[in-house]
Design an enzyme around this catalytic site. Structure first.
Site, PDB file in Angstrom:
ATOM      1  CB  VAL A 483     -11.716 -15.430  35.306  1.00 20.61           C
ATOM      2  CG1 VAL A 483     -12.493 -16.523  34.585  1.00 20.61           C
ATOM      3  CG2 VAL A 483     -10.514 -15.034  34.462  1.00 20.61           C
ATOM      4  CD  GLU A 484     -18.970 -12.619  35.930  1.00 21.32           C
ATOM      5  OE1 GLU A 484     -19.833 -12.219  36.712  1.00 21.32           O
ATOM      6  OE2 GLU A 484     -19.107 -12.530  34.698  1.00 21.32           O
ATOM      7  CB  ILE A 485     -15.519 -19.868  37.881  1.00 25.39           C
ATOM      8  CG1 ILE A 485     -14.048 -19.451  37.754  1.00 25.39           C
ATOM      9  CG2 ILE A 485     -15.690 -21.354  37.610  1.00 25.39           C
ATOM     10  CD1 ILE A 485     -13.097 -20.276  38.592  1.00 25.39           C
TER      11      ILE A 485
END
Ligand code: NAI
Length: 732
Positions: A483-485
């Site tokens: 997941v890219e935050i």
């Protein structure tokens, strides 16, 4: 001496190894020694050399003490039994030391196996690698049915094989055929699955686990065995036949080898070494299997692939504690109550994942039909998990209960976080965020799953924009590990910490990136996919493009990837990237030609490739589009037909070139974040360690000179200033 004197006194508790770091034994009046496994110096029970030495000391004490009638091993760490060998030690081990450590562990576990009194392992939580090898050397194993309880030998994922007797004991317990996928692919089993395969003797509810050990030892003391209370699961006659009859056994090994080579394309030595070890040791005296294990460990410890796998493991571990996250509890709100907007492919998957992890999740869509479709997909997944015994019927019902479909905002004021996953249209997303700002509390974190829009633009006009963050899941969200935050200039550290803690709860690897078009992963994939559009105009055999990428180690080539994303979506993204980054991302002229064909023949130009497997070929419509561009003279091909190496370099170096720019612009903090994101977000050749690592092993100056060569007539490929600066820093 003191221990023995005390043991002679009835009802006295005797402490074993009073200075213990990991194995804390306490003998009760009945003669049961309860050993709590609880590393004082670490948050997880990992078996280091020192911990094995300590175990050996404990075993010696047990042997010396006649009052001990049985031993129960259990973990003092909730949620994990023993997570495996202490991998940090592998960093500094020479191959000979690695082999010695393997032999030492084998010797210690043999002492456990041949203990004069019965031993029981009570397994709750992760029981992996060396942890399972230890448990298998105990006489009895009882697991609980908690979702966190997982048993497996995942060493191959680190480029290694089980080295403490796992390849000898597992086939003996569950049979060769059942052992193969566990040892060769690292497949794990939950308590119930382990019970049905015979890996554990019984599975009990988590609440009952602490009590079953003593009961079991009493039964053994009375009858000499506990066989009567445990029914061994019946193994299929086919498995038994395949193992017993040598020609069938070698057929099974041959098939496993073929499958392994197909899966790994021969690039990962560990599964093949594991297979060789199993072949050498199966149905032989254990010493033969043990020797084969240690020899394989010695060879693997020298392999560069093992080093890359271990490095990725450490990067993943480091990513659990990023410097930019304030982990103090005042900053983080643990997610109890959440909502997902949009019940499409992404939204329904994200919502299910949250519900599976115990979070009350509202799933909202404007369209009730899409809502029930999204729920039906979730239900189907739950049913499949139930069928495969991954979950119990109660867990299935609980997960479904936690998933609340809705078409309005009721209850949104209680949510800790809302994740928006609706259509990729800025204006619609903005209006959804404005509505959300009204229906949620000012502290609710508002996250968007956008893949190509700027988070700051979605946040524009939202009161308290500091709570807006990007949470870019990959498709399919249940399976993809990354997941890219995305943080904007305004995102608060509290919102970031809450979003990060949610990703950890969901079991994802998170990389924190700054807001920019495409974020990190899609921004790096854009030139890779676009270059394929140019290459299509230059190569004789279009399939050569995907072949080159796959040969390099990508899970699929750029043409197949474009089809997976969807041609239309890919073109839309390409146009956005061009608008954001200018000249170097000019879409290949082929895309416009294809669009033109699609406007008159929408069904003819839906994908780049048609057919499956070996029948795969270029879509005739794409062939026509290529001819059209070639005739139009819109693209003059510089030089001759590119060779496979040229294709690979143009694709991969494009990623590296853009990655250098991302580092320079501080989209991520460090090169390792790029490697982690690309390996876990796109499957970028793990054995090469990721694009930055690959550039380092190739040599930065080599990458630059390759790019300079390709850039003649193709200015988009010119090495960036950022890449040159990076190369200067590396001096190679
Ligand atoms: P989708 O088209 O499958 O689903 C969108 C859903 O949103 C539909 O069910 C629609 O009814 C609903 N919707 C539209 N407007 C709404 C509103 N105002 N309120 C509530 N619901 C509304 O789309 P998909 O593929 O799930 O993508 C959703 C988001 O995730 C997009 O931003 C996309 O860029 C992003 N994304 C997509 C990935 C993919 O591979 N599909 C990967 C990563 C991110």
């Amino acid at each position: 001496m003191l221990n023995q004197m005390m043991a002679a006194t009835p009802n006295a508790k005797v402490e074993f190894l009073t200075d213990a770091v990991m194995w804390h034994g306490e003998l009760n009046a009945e003669g049961w020694l309860r050993v709590r496994i609880d590393r004082r110096d670490k948050s997880a029970n990992a078996l280091s050399q020192a911990m094995l030495v300590e175990l050996e000391r404990l075993l010696a004490e047990i042997k010396r003490n006649p009052a001990v009638r049985g031993v129960i091993f259990f973990s003092g760490k909730p949620g994990s039994f023993i997570v495996g060998a202490d991998v940090t030690e592998m960093k500094s081990l020479t191959s000979s030391r690695a082999a010695e450590l393997s032999q030492f562990g084998q010797r210690v576990f043999e002492q456990v196996e041949t203990m004069h009194v019965p031993t029981v392992a009570l397994i709750s939580g992760a029981c992996l690698g060396g942890g399972l090898e230890f448990a298998m050397s105990c006489r009895y194993r009882i697991a609980d049915d908690h979702v966190k309880t997982l048993l497996g030998l995942p060493e191959v994922k680190l480029g290694l094989i089980p080295g403490w007797g796992g390849t000898v004991r597992l086939p003996r317990l569950i049979g060769l055929i059942e052992s193969l996928p566990m040892i060769l692919t690292g497949r794990t089993l939950n308590g119930r699955q382990a019970r049905s395969k015979g890996l554990v003797h019984d599975v009990v509810p988590i609440e009952a686990l602490p009590f079953v050990g003593e009961e079991l030892l009493r039964t053994v003391a009375k009858f000499g065995t506990a066989r009567a209370i445990f029914k061994r699961p019946k193994r299929s006659w086919l498995s038994r036949l395949m193992e017993s009859f040598p020609p069938l056994r070698s057929f099974a090994f041959g098939r496993a080898e073929k499958e392994t080579l197909k899966q790994t394309k021969g690039r990962y030595p560990a599964p093949l070494a594991a297979l060789e070890t199993l072949r050498a040791g199966f149905r032989q005296p254990p010493s033969i299997g043990f020797a084969a294990e240690s020899a394989a460990i010695k060879r693997l410890a020298e392999s560069p692939v093992t080093h890359e796998c271990l490095r990725l493991f450490f990067l993943q571990e480091e990513a659990k504690k990023p410097a930019s996250i304030d982990s103090s509890s005042s900053q983080q709100t643990p997610t109890r109550d959440a909502a997902v907007i949009g019940a499409g492919a992404m939204g329904s998957g994200i919502a299910l994942l949250m519900a599976q992890k115990g979070i009350w999740t509202r799933l909202k869509d404007i369209n009730p039909e899409f809502l029930s479709k999204g729920l039906a997909t979730a239900r189907k997944q739950i049913q499949a998990d139930l069928k495969r015994k991954k979950i119990t019927a109660i867990q299935a019902t609980d997960t479904l209960d936690r998933l609340r479909p809705t078409t309005d905002h009721s209850g949104f004021n209680q949510t800790d976080i809302v994740i928006e996953a609706i259509v990729e249209e800025l204006a619609i997303k903005q209006s959804v965020f404005r509505e959300l700002a009204k229906s949620t509390s000012p502290t609710t974190v508002l996250a968007t799953n956008t893949s190509s829009l700027l988070v700051k633009e979605i946040a524009a006009g939202v009161p308290h924009p500091e709570r807006v963050v990007g949470l870019h899941f990959f498709n399919p969200p249940l399976q993809m590990p990354l997941v890219e935050i995305v943080r904007t200039e305004q995102t608060s550290s509290a919102a970031l910490a809450t979003a990060f803690s949610l990703t950890q709860r969901l079991g994802k690897t998170a990389v924190i990136v700054r807001d920019c078009p495409g974020f990190l992963v899609n921004r790096l994939l854009a030139p890779y996919m676009n270059e394929a559009g140019y290459l299509l105009l230059e190569v004789d055999d279009p399939l050569e493009i995907d072949r080159a990428a796959v040969e390099f180690g990508m899970p699929m080539g750029p043409l197949e990837l474009t089809d997976l994303v969807g041609l239309e979506v890919a073109q839309h993204v390409a146009a956005n990237m061009h608008a954001a980054y200018g000249e170097r991302m000019t879409p290949a002229p082929l895309w416009a030609a294809l669009k033109e064909i699609a406007s008159s023949e929408p069904h003819a130009a839906k994908t780049l490739l048609v057919g499956k497997g070996s029948r795969k070929k270029l879509n005739p419509a794409v062939r026509r589009a290529i001819a059209k561009v070639r005739q139009s003279g819109l693209y003059s091909v510089p030089g001759g037909t590119p060779a496979q190496d040229d294709i690979t370099q143009r694709l991969i170096h494009s990623i590296i070139n853009e990655a250098a720019r991302c580092l320079d612009e501080k989209i991520v903090d460090k090169p390792e974040d790029i490697d982690l994101a690309m390996v876990f977000g796109t499957g970028f050749a793990p054995f090469r360690g990721g694009p930055m690592r690959f550039a380092e092993t190739t040599g930065w100056n080599q990458v630059i000179s390759d790019l300079e060569r390709h850039a003649a007539g193709r200015p988009r490929l010119a090495p960036s200033a950022a890449l040159r600066i990076l190369a200067q820093g590396h001096h190679n």
